[in-house]
Motif scaffolding. Sequence first.
Motif, mmCIF file in Angstrom:
data_model
loop_
_atom_site.group_PDB
_atom_site.id
_atom_site.type_symbol
_atom_site.label_atom_id
_atom_site.label_comp_id
_atom_site.label_asym_id
_atom_site.label_seq_id
_atom_site.Cartn_x
_atom_site.Cartn_y
_atom_site.Cartn_z
ATOM 1 N N LEU A 103 0.897 -1.014 0.003
ATOM 2 C CA LEU A 103 -0.120 0.147 0.002
ATOM 3 C C LEU A 103 0.849 1.284 -0.009
ATOM 4 N N PRO A 104 0.447 2.362 -0.707
ATOM 5 C CA PRO A 104 1.183 3.664 -0.577
ATOM 6 C C PRO A 104 0.975 4.000 0.739
ATOM 7 N N TRP A 105 1.915 4.986 1.355
ATOM 8 C CA TRP A 105 2.185 5.223 2.734
ATOM 9 C C TRP A 105 0.564 5.866 3.357
ATOM 10 N N ARG A 106 -0.006 6.765 2.537
ATOM 11 C CA ARG A 106 -1.142 7.352 2.944
ATOM 12 C C ARG A 106 -2.070 6.323 3.301
ATOM 13 N N ASP A 164 8.178 14.465 2.548
ATOM 14 C CA ASP A 164 8.869 15.179 1.539
ATOM 15 C C ASP A 164 10.246 15.546 2.022
ATOM 16 N N GLN A 165 10.453 16.239 2.938
ATOM 17 C CA GLN A 165 11.655 16.775 3.410
ATOM 18 C C GLN A 165 12.540 15.915 3.478
ATOM 19 N N ARG A 166 12.266 14.485 4.223
ATOM 20 C CA ARG A 166 13.250 13.531 4.173
ATOM 21 C C ARG A 166 13.719 12.951 2.996
ATOM 22 N N ALA A 167 12.676 12.660 1.997
ATOM 23 C CA ALA A 167 12.889 12.209 0.583
ATOM 24 C C ALA A 167 13.895 13.262 -0.148
ATOM 25 N N SER A 168 13.739 14.477 0.054
ATOM 26 C CA SER A 168 14.634 15.550 -0.686
ATOM 27 C C SER A 168 15.810 15.905 -0.020
ATOM 28 N N GLY A 169 15.946 15.249 1.177
ATOM 29 C CA GLY A 169 17.093 15.501 1.984
ATOM 30 C C GLY A 169 17.381 16.930 2.641
ATOM 31 N N THR A 170 16.098 17.749 2.944
ATOM 32 C CA THR A 170 16.039 18.819 3.485
ATOM 33 C C THR A 170 15.763 18.810 4.897
ATOM 34 N N PHE A 218 5.226 3.183 8.647
ATOM 35 C CA PHE A 218 6.365 4.232 8.479
ATOM 36 C C PHE A 218 7.658 3.931 7.947
ATOM 37 N N GLU A 219 7.935 2.587 7.666
ATOM 38 C CA GLU A 219 9.025 2.002 7.168
ATOM 39 C C GLU A 219 9.333 2.425 5.713
ATOM 40 N N GLY A 220 10.388 2.646 5.583
ATOM 41 C CA GLY A 220 10.937 3.017 4.106
ATOM 42 C C GLY A 220 10.535 4.433 3.563
ATOM 43 N N LEU A 221 10.394 5.330 4.606
ATOM 44 C CA LEU A 221 9.905 6.660 4.256
ATOM 45 C C LEU A 221 11.086 7.719 4.501
ATOM 46 N N MET A 226 10.040 8.035 13.510
ATOM 47 C CA MET A 226 8.674 7.119 13.289
ATOM 48 C C MET A 226 7.838 7.014 14.517
ATOM 49 N N ASP A 227 8.680 6.698 15.717
ATOM 50 C CA ASP A 227 8.044 6.957 17.044
ATOM 51 C C ASP A 227 6.961 8.193 16.948
#
Length: 266
Positions: free
Chosen positions: A107-110, A257-263, A155-158, A165-166
């Motif tokens: 499933l997608p994360w949402r 999104d911030q973590r995915a973009s490294g910001t 929340f894994e892999g996000l 995560m906690d």
Amino acid sequence: MGSVPPTTARSSAGDPVRTLELLWREPGARPSQRGPRQGLTVDEVVAAAIAIADEEGLDALTMRRVAQALGVGAMSLYTYVPGKAELLDLMLDTVFGRMPRSDLSGLPWRERLRAVARDNREMYERHPWVLAVSTSRPPLGPGMLAKYEHELKAFEGLGLDDIEMDDALTYLMGFVHSSAHSAADARASQREDSMTDEQWWAISGPLLARVIDQEKYPTASRVGAAAGAAHNSPYNPDHAYDFGLQRVLDGLGVLIDQRASGTAGG
């Protein structure tokens, strides 16, 4: 079904050593003591206590009441559990362990988070007394840990670190708990009142329109009338849940999104 009072109990309020021994007991275990063979199991005691709390609410739960339901003497119940505090932890852990868990794979994360929220909302609807228990010190039994393990996987892999995560799970669960409490209050109010919300609004809405000074309260008059007309009641628990959950997901989406973009987030 019992109504939902304000917080009336806390988990992990009993003897921590005895509580952990009971939480991690072998299924179907009987008290390990000398004397006549016991006629019940700890599981049967816990099941009886859950049934009472489900039907009558947490205020009705006493050791004497559980003993009556099981057809045993009140004092004999203490050979199974030391007291109500330990019994409450066993009840919570059992409910957490048995609650349905949606399959999150693929499933997608949402959608994973929606499923976790939905599972918990349904658990609160089946066992509204859980809402009255503060779990800032959760019962650290197999049911609680299985629940936590399952929900963290959403929340894994996000790109979130372990603390995030906690935090994210706590944030989501806080919303579901608050929403479920409001919904339970609304259901209890309707059970205790001969008038439904729709009937109450049908009478109150037109009266409010006549007595409220729209020039003095222009925004409240406009918005209140629109919301009341849309929901046909002063409060719609399902709408509040859907709207709030979407906002929770949107907020977590910013972090993800911030973590995915490294910001770094502010």
